[in-house]
Design a protein around this motif. Structure first.
Motif, PDB file in Angstrom:
ATOM      1  N   ASP A   1     -15.755 -14.056  70.332  1.00  0.00           N
ATOM      2  CA  ASP A   1     -15.988 -14.852  68.891  1.00  0.00           C
ATOM      3  C   ASP A   1     -17.088 -15.753  68.809  1.00  0.00           C
ATOM      4  O   ASP A   1     -17.560 -16.144  69.947  1.00  0.00           O
ATOM      5  N   LYS A   2     -17.541 -16.132  67.421  1.00  0.00           N
ATOM      6  CA  LYS A   2     -18.879 -16.533  67.401  1.00  0.00           C
ATOM      7  C   LYS A   2     -19.021 -17.916  68.071  1.00  0.00           C
ATOM      8  O   LYS A   2     -19.999 -18.388  68.740  1.00  0.00           O
TER       9      LYS A   2
ATOM     10  N   HIS B   1     -18.784  -6.313  70.871  1.00  0.00           N
ATOM     11  CA  HIS B   1     -18.450  -7.497  70.485  1.00  0.00           C
ATOM     12  C   HIS B   1     -16.944  -7.559  69.826  1.00  0.00           C
ATOM     13  O   HIS B   1     -16.178  -8.541  70.194  1.00  0.00           O
ATOM     14  N   VAL B   2     -16.696  -6.553  69.047  1.00  0.00           N
ATOM     15  CA  VAL B   2     -15.500  -6.398  68.517  1.00  0.00           C
ATOM     16  C   VAL B   2     -14.366  -5.972  69.527  1.00  0.00           C
ATOM     17  O   VAL B   2     -13.318  -6.756  69.668  1.00  0.00           O
TER      18      VAL B   2
ATOM     19  N   ASP C   1     -11.755 -10.472  59.430  1.00  0.00           N
ATOM     20  CA  ASP C   1     -11.676 -10.524  61.051  1.00  0.00           C
ATOM     21  C   ASP C   1     -12.762 -10.123  61.651  1.00  0.00           C
ATOM     22  O   ASP C   1     -13.146 -10.751  62.635  1.00  0.00           O
TER      23      ASP C   1
ATOM     24  N   ILE D   1     -16.554 -12.650  64.472  1.00  0.00           N
ATOM     25  CA  ILE D   1     -17.107 -12.000  65.644  1.00  0.00           C
ATOM     26  C   ILE D   1     -18.570 -12.352  65.600  1.00  0.00           C
ATOM     27  O   ILE D   1     -19.371 -12.263  64.825  1.00  0.00           O
ATOM     28  N   TYR D   2     -18.952 -12.561  66.953  1.00  0.00           N
ATOM     29  CA  TYR D   2     -20.290 -12.891  66.930  1.00  0.00           C
ATOM     30  C   TYR D   2     -21.328 -11.706  66.534  1.00  0.00           C
ATOM     31  O   TYR D   2     -20.883 -10.506  66.893  1.00  0.00           O
TER      32      TYR D   2
ATOM     33  N   ASP E   1     -20.138  -6.886  58.595  1.00  0.00           N
ATOM     34  CA  ASP E   1     -18.864  -6.955  58.327  1.00  0.00           C
ATOM     35  C   ASP E   1     -18.140  -6.067  57.306  1.00  0.00           C
ATOM     36  O   ASP E   1     -17.331  -5.182  57.669  1.00  0.00           O
TER      37      ASP E   1
ATOM     38  N   ASP F   1     -13.723  -8.855  71.548  1.00  0.00           N
ATOM     39  CA  ASP F   1     -13.183 -10.154  70.836  1.00  0.00           C
ATOM     40  C   ASP F   1     -14.166 -11.308  71.260  1.00  0.00           C
ATOM     41  O   ASP F   1     -13.682 -12.192  71.521  1.00  0.00           O
TER      42      ASP F   1
END
Length: 422
Positions: free
Chosen positions: A315-316, A309-310, A261, A265-266, A273, A313
């Motif tokens: 996302d990259k 960023h988490v 998960d 994320i970016y 991670d 949310d």
């Protein structure tokens, strides 16, 4: 018409900021002054001490004509992403002619030289950069040491916060092929990261630290009268001060997530991670969590940004697309009576739409799509990205209000309830 553009956070607005504003006006002698300001969360990965509307009000009180919000997804990126968003806002107004930023070196020609070297990378620089990454340095440090290898002189200018950010501003101007002219003024007073309170010209970090330590009245020495009055009003209403430590609730959220998960994320690469996944299971203390994640290549600021960023949310795929296409709207936080006239000009010249009333953001997009369909105007807007960026701003505000000291003020909907400051 000359329009001065400034990139600010004003967290909080202090005498150093006032010096920067006054000197910038003296240097450019503009007809109007526009600021693009971080919203409720700032580039160091921290919530602002008071909300964006209060800080916009302070900016207007000190002579800025229009305050635009820097979209959250840029405000909480590293220096490169922060600059891409902020310069993108100024460029896409279609009216800003000059940008002035603080600099420790005061050497605009050197900063331009470095910016061009980073933009049009030579093989020599690329080899040096990879070497330092392999040695385990963080991205910014690897880049700094690679520049030192290539330039062989003026290396001291590559270690100061404002000069580093200034290089990114110039890189972004190159990226947008912008006609905006960059200028620098010498930064005065305490260093950006200096947390020691030094009287009138203390850093924002030192002022926040003093307030956190219960020394708000002492901090009056370093902030103008209007800043003090607005901040005092926010504190009295229970809407501040807001600090990074209030985010401790993120740790249970991290415990819910699997390692994969984090991967989507970016900013999560190079093993970050795994460090997040494991550290969240070892401690329930936010500062200790950061210390556990900390490594040679992961700076404290990067870790704090990654936490956000988490939480948001981010996302990259969409962040990378945002960095490719730039900001998708001009969100107005406030304007002066003089600025009202400038907004009329911007509306005619801008390649992205103006959002003055947050609740109408979908209707604004519908108008853009209609213009495109009827070939009335060639807007520089991606509809899906427009919605994603703006709804992250709304989410950031709703999370921010949860951090208020007074629980009765923690309702959502700040962006819909707070009027544009005039």
């Amino acid at each position: 018409m000359k329009v001065l553009g400034l990139v600010v956070e004003y967290n909080p607005f202090h005498y150093g900021h006032l010096h920067h504003l006054n000197e910038s006006i003296r240097l450019v002698n503009p007809d109007y002054v526009v600021a693009v300001m971080s919203g409720n969360f700032c580039q160091r990965g921290e919530p602002a001490i008071v909300n964006k509307f209060a800080r916009a009000k302070i900016a207007l009180m000190h002579g800025i004509d229009v305050v635009f919000e820097l979209p959250t997804i840029y405000a909480v990126q590293d220096a490169g992403g922060f600059a891409l968003g902020s310069v993108g806002i100024l460029h896409k107004t279609g009216v800003v002619t000059d940008i002035v930023f603080g600099s420790e070196s005061g050497d605009i020609e050197f900063l331009k030289k470095v910016a061009h070297l980073l933009t049009y990378q030579t093989p020599e620089f690329a080899v040096a950069f990879k070497k330092h990454l392999k040695l385990g340095y963080s991205y910014p440090n690897a880049r700094k040491y690679a520049l030192m290898d290539v330039l062989n002189n003026d290396v001291g200018k590559l270690s100061k916060s404002n000069d580093i950010l200034g290089i990114e501003y110039i890189k972004s101007l190159i990226r947008y092929n912008s006609s905006i002219t960059p200028h620098v003024i010498n930064r005065i007073g305490a260093d950006y990261n200096d947390e020691t309170f030094r009287g009138k010209f203390s850093s924002a970090s030192a002022i926040r630290k003093a307030i956190k330590g219960g020394l708000f009245e002492t901090s009056k020495e370093a902030i103008p009268k209007f800043t003090y009055e607005v901040i005092h009003e926010e504190f009295e209403a229970g809407r501040g001060p807001v600090f990074w430590e209030n985010l401790e609730f993120v740790i249970p959220l991290f415990r819910k997530l699997k390692r994969e998960d984090f991967e989507r994320i970016y900013s999560f690469n190079e093993g970050l991670d795994l460090r997040f996944y494991e550290s969240a299971r070892e401690t329930g203390d936010l500062q200790q969590f950061v210390e556990l994640v900390k490594a040679k290549r992961f700076t404290y600021s990067r870790i704090r940004r990654a936490i956000l960023h988490v939480l948001f949310d981010m996302d990259k795929e969409r962040v990378e697309k945002s960095n490719e296409l730039g900001p998708q709207y001009l969100r107005v936080l406030g304007f002066s009576e003089k600025g009202r006239e400038l907004l009329k000009v911007i509306k005619k010249n801008s390649s992205i739409p103006i959002i003055s009333t947050a609740s109408l953001y979908k209707q604004v997009l519908e108008g853009v799509e209609k213009d495109i369909a009827e070939e009335k105007k060639a807007w520089d807007v991606d509809s899906e990205l427009y919605l994603w960026q703006f709804e992250k701003d709304l989410l950031a505000s709703d999370i921010y209000t949860f951090l208020y000291p007074n629980k009765s003020t923690r309702s959502t909907g700040m962006d819909f309830e707070q009027p544009v400051r005039i």
